[in-house]
Design an enzyme around this catalytic site. Structure first.
Site, PDB file in Angstrom:
ATOM      1  N   ILE A 667       0.813  -1.221   0.000  1.00  0.00           N
ATOM      2  CA  ILE A 667       0.000   0.000   0.000  1.00  0.00           C
ATOM      3  C   ILE A 667       0.844   1.268   0.000  1.00  0.00           C
ATOM      4  O   ILE A 667       0.307   2.370  -0.047  1.00  0.00           O
ATOM      5  CB  ILE A 667      -0.963   0.032   1.209  1.00  0.00           C
ATOM      6  CG1 ILE A 667      -0.189  -0.087   2.525  1.00  0.00           C
ATOM      7  CG2 ILE A 667      -2.016  -1.051   1.094  1.00  0.00           C
ATOM      8  CD1 ILE A 667      -1.061   0.061   3.764  1.00  0.00           C
ATOM      9  N   ARG A 671      11.618   5.954   0.800  1.00  0.00           N
ATOM     10  CA  ARG A 671      13.066   5.759   0.858  1.00  0.00           C
ATOM     11  C   ARG A 671      13.441   4.640   1.817  1.00  0.00           C
ATOM     12  O   ARG A 671      14.417   3.931   1.613  1.00  0.00           O
ATOM     13  CB  ARG A 671      13.736   7.056   1.321  1.00  0.00           C
ATOM     14  CG  ARG A 671      13.599   8.226   0.356  1.00  0.00           C
ATOM     15  CD  ARG A 671      14.282   9.441   0.925  1.00  0.00           C
ATOM     16  NE  ARG A 671      13.736   9.793   2.234  1.00  0.00           N
ATOM     17  CZ  ARG A 671      14.360  10.584   3.107  1.00  0.00           C
ATOM     18  NH1 ARG A 671      15.558  11.061   2.819  1.00  0.00           N
ATOM     19  NH2 ARG A 671      13.802  10.885   4.264  1.00  0.00           N
ATOM     20  N   PHE A 672      12.648   4.494   2.885  1.00  0.00           N
ATOM     21  CA  PHE A 672      12.987   3.527   3.922  1.00  0.00           C
ATOM     22  C   PHE A 672      12.680   2.095   3.507  1.00  0.00           C
ATOM     23  O   PHE A 672      13.284   1.153   4.003  1.00  0.00           O
ATOM     24  CB  PHE A 672      12.189   3.853   5.189  1.00  0.00           C
ATOM     25  CG  PHE A 672      10.705   3.794   4.954  1.00  0.00           C
ATOM     26  CD1 PHE A 672      10.015   2.601   5.052  1.00  0.00           C
ATOM     27  CD2 PHE A 672      10.002   4.945   4.600  1.00  0.00           C
ATOM     28  CE1 PHE A 672       8.661   2.552   4.820  1.00  0.00           C
ATOM     29  CE2 PHE A 672       8.652   4.890   4.355  1.00  0.00           C
ATOM     30  CZ  PHE A 672       7.972   3.689   4.464  1.00  0.00           C
ATOM     31  N   HIS A 674       8.989  -0.414   2.381  1.00  0.00           N
ATOM     32  CA  HIS A 674       7.629  -0.609   1.898  1.00  0.00           C
ATOM     33  C   HIS A 674       6.658  -0.772   3.064  1.00  0.00           C
ATOM     34  O   HIS A 674       7.041  -1.161   4.166  1.00  0.00           O
ATOM     35  CB  HIS A 674       7.550  -1.852   1.009  1.00  0.00           C
ATOM     36  CG  HIS A 674       8.558  -1.860  -0.108  1.00  0.00           C
ATOM     37  ND1 HIS A 674       8.461  -1.037  -1.209  1.00  0.00           N
ATOM     38  CD2 HIS A 674       9.701  -2.572  -0.280  1.00  0.00           C
ATOM     39  CE1 HIS A 674       9.491  -1.248  -2.016  1.00  0.00           C
ATOM     40  NE2 HIS A 674      10.266  -2.174  -1.459  1.00  0.00           N
ATOM     41  N   VAL A 675       5.377  -0.483   2.779  1.00  0.00           N
ATOM     42  CA  VAL A 675       4.306  -0.692   3.756  1.00  0.00           C
ATOM     43  C   VAL A 675       3.302  -1.667   3.161  1.00  0.00           C
ATOM     44  O   VAL A 675       2.843  -1.490   2.026  1.00  0.00           O
ATOM     45  CB  VAL A 675       3.604   0.637   4.122  1.00  0.00           C
ATOM     46  CG1 VAL A 675       2.504   0.379   5.145  1.00  0.00           C
ATOM     47  CG2 VAL A 675       4.604   1.642   4.661  1.00  0.00           C
ATOM     48  N   ASP A 788       8.873  16.302   9.143  1.00  0.00           N
ATOM     49  CA  ASP A 788       8.416  15.888   7.807  1.00  0.00           C
ATOM     50  C   ASP A 788       6.895  15.890   7.731  1.00  0.00           C
ATOM     51  O   ASP A 788       6.276  14.933   7.257  1.00  0.00           O
ATOM     52  CB  ASP A 788       8.959  14.507   7.469  1.00  0.00           C
ATOM     53  CG  ASP A 788       8.911  14.228   5.955  1.00  0.00           C
ATOM     54  OD1 ASP A 788       8.786  15.200   5.179  1.00  0.00           O
ATOM     55  OD2 ASP A 788       8.985  13.057   5.560  1.00  0.00           O
TER      56      ASP A 788
END
Length: 980
Positions: A667, A671-672, A674-675, A788
């Site tokens: 979803i 940069r970090f 995935h979700v 952010d």
């Protein structure tokens, strides 16, 4: 916008009549927002067309006969013409095509649905032409809404006078160009009518007496037409349930040749539920008598402005205990302001301007706790300004100009810390400008006007603290001394008028450096010396007046002076230069070139001292950063492993929950990593944020930081952590799944196929975000700077409550403005942290090596507000305009905002609310712009803190509740009746 080119409804009918067996029929639809994707996909894949139709978005069928009974495709950005074939849907009870872009005429064939149709809504489209008289055949119609189109011609008699007149409850033909009279005669009995909205047309004639048969009427809005005759007292007296009556901006007169308002007020005595009464702009004559006490105690607003009402304001008006707005401005009222107004404890806005009121301003007005606006300007009031006004903590606008007030400016006004406008001009005030007033009114953000009085003494240096004010006018007084250079700190200033005083000495160059100054008038003073070059170099100054001073020196016709004429320099005989009409300057002798090296050496030495020393100091400062002990973070992680609040979830459980981290569960990405969405064994829906192994080394600190912050903070508007899962090569955060996704998906529904929010929801969301960030800054166990804040980092739960998320680059704050990093976090003076955040939302000071601070989050929140109102991403503005979103909005403020507000209103307009609320919505949008501009000021120290921002958003949220809902006749009720 790419509108639909095919008649969407016609396509539905061809499918239903099994003429849509051709495979390519669905390709004829141009559906820009993909609003009808279910129609296209199901028609191309299913074998049972009839069943598919009943499953289509916006279509409802009778469960027994599978006949279409409701078609609601409102608010989907559809276009084209409405097909006459709609009449083939013979079982239709509800037809709602509102809030689209349909063009052409209303098909008269709709009238053939007279056996079934109960609700017809075609409002807020681009339909033109006459209203078909065939609509009068719809004898079962309960709800008719054709408002906000381009319809013209007269209202068909058949619409009001046929079989449907016994069932019609809601009629809205407002905001069109309809002409002629309201077609109600003695044979028409709209007995069930509850809402009659005909505002903003060109209707003429009188209010028909047969309307008195509509004894159930709750809402009558005939505002902004050309109706005439006496106020309809006999009609109104038969409406005991009336709650909202709007007759403003017509040509009505009062009784007895426009001399007697008494019969009309008496006719309202039976309307015990009346909440709003508007009669403005009719030139009504007569007096407001003591009978006003018999009006409904539920009255919230009274608008009698722009009439010819004379006499005094009756003290009995204080019986209307729930009154929040009283507008009697622009009349012929005389006598004193009644002291009894102080009994109206709920009053928020009082307009008494432009009358002939006399006497003193009652000190009792200072006892109205909620008073936010007081306008008694342009009267004949005398005496002093009451000290009690200092008690008005909610006061935002105080307008006392154009009277005969005397005495000094009371120091107590400095307690009105929420003032935005203070206008005491054109009176007889004396004394000095109180330091206590100007030093405490830092939030004054629109204008300060003390002109045309007898004020003396110098300008207080504390005036320079007003760094939000847009306009200052101190002209035509007896002020003296120097113009303080510190006024250059009023960085938001656009208009400054110091003319017709006794100022002396030189003109400060700091005024020319004000970044937004457009107009400056210092004429008729005793200023000496040369005009500083900063004024000529200003890119914003448009209007300048230096006339009648003792200024001297050379004046160029370059820069901001290029469009000036001699009229800006009249009476300054010592000036010379190239302005047309000005005397030419005498040529000066040139210095020998041998002096040039000497001059350069004299200049270079102090320059090196000034600029070199800070660079050395900065390099030293960077070495003295305080850091969180790495052991503290690790100890905390070990402690949380056994914490029952955070259940342990294995890697295998996450694989099972997400289908093996399948692409269909994805979803979001960043940069970090995935979700993924997933469902745990206890049926809890979760979002699993997985750190990408390829970037694990780079973002491991961010992962730890986010865990640390989420476990230490708890607030209803911050995402909570369920647990974490870590093993070699795998790190994941397990968070609750937010069913309504991110705010970004709703701000840009065309990109994400999400439904639009409305203004009320957006204000609630912004209020939620402000509360969450205020908690992080001021109340959290560890003070946090988010760093952010942007729409994609604001999630919405199933109740549309906003939750701030993504703390991967946040900073933990130890002191007031002292940032303390986690083990891998550094100052923004480093390369790693230089632009930490997202382009467009980053505070400008971060790009200059400043450390993370709460001011940066305030800036990002301000960008968010401006983005919502403008409908433009800040990155789009950077690319297309070459400026920040703040600069873009600032260039339109305050005179060119109408287009932006109109567009915002068209996008976010609340549904199920009366059009009458538009004034309030516009005010809220304007205040969002003003708050956004204040939050995004270039200088961090001039921005408000997040507690103040949260308070402002909370106030706007409460302000929106002041607009009533459509009380009895909700769309749900209509649909329920239609399906019965």
């Amino acid at each position: 916008m790419d509108y639909c080119s095919l008649l969407v409804v016609s396509f539905l009918i061809t499918v239903m009549t099994v003429l849509a067996s051709k495979e390519n029929d669905h390709e004829l639809i141009k559906n820009p927002q993909n609003s009808l994707s279910s129609w296209i996909s199901s028609s191309s894949s299913s074998s049972s067309m009839l069943v598919d139709v009943c499953n289509w978005s916006g279509v409802k069928c009778n469960k027994e006969s599978t006949q279409v009974i409701e078609l609601d495709i409102s608010g989907r950005d559809l276009g084209g013409e409405i097909s006459p074939s709609i009449a083939n849907l013979t079982g239709l009870t509800v037809l709602d095509l509102s809030r689209n872009f349909f063009v052409g005429k209303i098909p008269p064939e709709i009238g053939s649905l007279h056996e079934t149709l109960k609700q017809l809504s075609l409002s807020e489209n681009l339909l033109h032409g006459n209203i078909p008289q065939e609509l009068g055949l719809l004898n079962r119609l309960v709800y008719l809404d054709l408002g906000s189109n381009r319809l013209n011609g007269s209202i068909p008699v058949q619409l009001f006078c046929n079989g449907s007149s016994s069932s019609l409850q809601y009629i809205d033909l407002s905001n069109n160009s309809l002409t002629g009279e309201i077609p109600l005669n003695y044979h028409c009995h709209l007995k069930e009518l509850r809402f009659l909205l005909l505002w903003s047309n060109k209707l003429t004639g009188t209010v028909p007496s047969s309307l008195s048969n509509s004894t159930n009427l709750k809402w009558m809005d005939l505002e902004s037409n050309m109706l005439s005759g006496e106020l309809p007292s006999q009609v109104i007296s038969k409406m005991p349930q009336l709650q909202f009556l709007y007759l403003s901006y017509n040509h009505f007169v009062s009784h007895n040749n426009n001399t007697n308002l008494e019969p009309f007020f008496a006719s309202l005595a039976n309307s015990s539920d009346l909440q709003e009464l508007e009669l403005a702009g009719n030139s009504l004559g007569g007096e407001i008598t003591s009978s006003v006490r018999h009006l409904s105690v539920n009255l919230v607003q009274i608008h009698l402005d722009q009439n010819r009402i004379h006499g005094s304001i009756p003290p009995e008006i204080s019986n209307l205990l729930n009154l929040t707005l009283l507008n009697l401005s622009s009349n012929l009222l005389s006598g004193p302001i009644p002291r009894e107004l102080c009994k109206l404890s709920k009053l928020e806005r009082v307009y008494l301007s432009n009358n002939h009121l006399t006497g003193e301003i009652p000190m009792e007005l200072g006892d109205i706790p909620r008073l936010g606006l007081l306008d008694v300007s342009r009267n004949n009031l005398s005496g002093s300004i009451p000290d009690s006004f200092g008690n008005l903590s909610q006061l935002r606008r105080l307008l006392l100009y154009g009277n005969h007030l005397s005495g000094t400016v009371p120091q107590s006004l400095g307690k009105c810390i929420n003032l935005e406008i203070l206008d005491l001009s054109h009176n007889n005030l004396t004394g000095t400008i109180p330091v206590e007033v100007v030093s405490n009114l830092r939030n004054l953000k629109l204008y300060l006007n003390l002109s045309s009085n007898h004020l003396s003494g110098p300008i207080p240096l504390e005036l320079s603290k007003m760094d939000m004010v847009l306009s200052v006018d101190l002209s035509s007084n007896e002020l003296s001394g120097k113009i303080p250079p510190q006024l250059g700190s009023c960085i938001a200033l656009e208009h400054l008028n110091l003319s017709r005083n006794g100022f002396s000495s030189t003109l400060p160059s700091s005024l020319g450096q004000l970044p937004y100054l457009k107009e400056l008038d210092v004429s008729f003073n005793r200023l000496t010396g040369a005009i500083p070059p900063s004024f000529q170099q200003s890119s914003t100054l448009k209007h300048l007046n230096f006339s009648f001073n003792l200024l001297s020196g050379n004046v160029s016709d370059k820069g901001s002076f290029s469009k000036l004429t001699i009229e800006s320099f009249l009476g300054d005989s010592l000036l010379c230069g190239s302005i047309k009409g000005m005397q030419a300057c005498k040529k000066k002798h040139k210095y020998p070139s041998v002096l040039l090296p000497v001059l350069l050496s004299l200049i270079a030495t102090p320059v090196l001292c000034v600029f070199g020393y800070p660079l050395v100091q900065r390099s030293r400062f960077g070495k003295n950063l305080t850091v969180y002990a790495k052991e503290e973070v690790e100890d905390e992680e070990k402690q949380n492993q056994n914490d029952p609040k955070y259940p342990r979830i294995s890697y295998q459980q996450l694989i099972a929950a997400t289908g093996g981290f399948n692409a269909s569960s994805l979803i979001g990405s960043g940069r970090f990593g995935h979700v993924y969405k997933g469902v745990l064994r206890n049926n809890t829906k979760v979002a699993v944020k997985v750190l990408d192994p390829k970037t694990a080394l780079e973002f491991s600190g961010s992962f730890k930081r986010e865990c640390q912050i989420l476990k230490r903070t708890r607030h209803r508007n911050l995402i909570r952590i369920i647990t974490t899962c870590s093993k070699p090569g795998f790190n994941a955060l397990v968070l609750p799944l937010m069913p309504n996704g991110s705010l970004e998906r709703h701000l840009y529904p065309g990109e994400y196929s999400s439904k639009n929010l409305d203004l009320i929801q957006l204000v609630n969301i912004c209020s939620d975000v402000a509360e969450g960030i205020a908690y992080l800054h001021h109340y959290s166990p560890v003070k946090v700077v988010h760093c952010d804040l942007k729409p994609s980092n604001i999630l919405l739960d199933d109740e549309m409550t906003a939750l701030v998320t993504d703390f991967g680059i946040s900073r933990l704050v130890q002191g007031v403005e002292e940032t303390v990093s986690t083990d891998d976090s550094v100052s923004f003076g480093s390369t790693d942290g230089l632009l930490c955040g997202s382009v467009g939302y980053i505070a400008p000071e971060y790009g200059m090596g400043k450390r993370a601070s709460t001011h940066g989050d305030v800036y990002s929140f301000g960008v968010l507000l401006l983005e919502i109102v403008s409908g433009r991403r800040p990155t789009d503005v950077l690319v297309n305009e070459g400026s920040s979103l703040h600069e873009f909005m600032k260039s339109h403020y305050p005179d060119s905002l109408e287009g932006i507000i109109e567009q915002a209103l068209s996008r976010w307009k609340p549904q199920g609310k009366p059009e009458k609320c538009e004034k309030l919505w516009r005010e809220v949008i304007l205040e969002m712009i003003e708050l956004g501009l204040v939050c995004t000021q270039y200088n961090p120290s001039t921005r408000p803190d997040m507690l103040d921002v949260a308070h402002e958003m909370g106030r706007l949220k409460e302000y929106l509740f002041a607009c009533p809902s459509l009380l009895h006749f909700s769309s749900q009720e209509t649909q329920g009746e239609a399906s019965s």
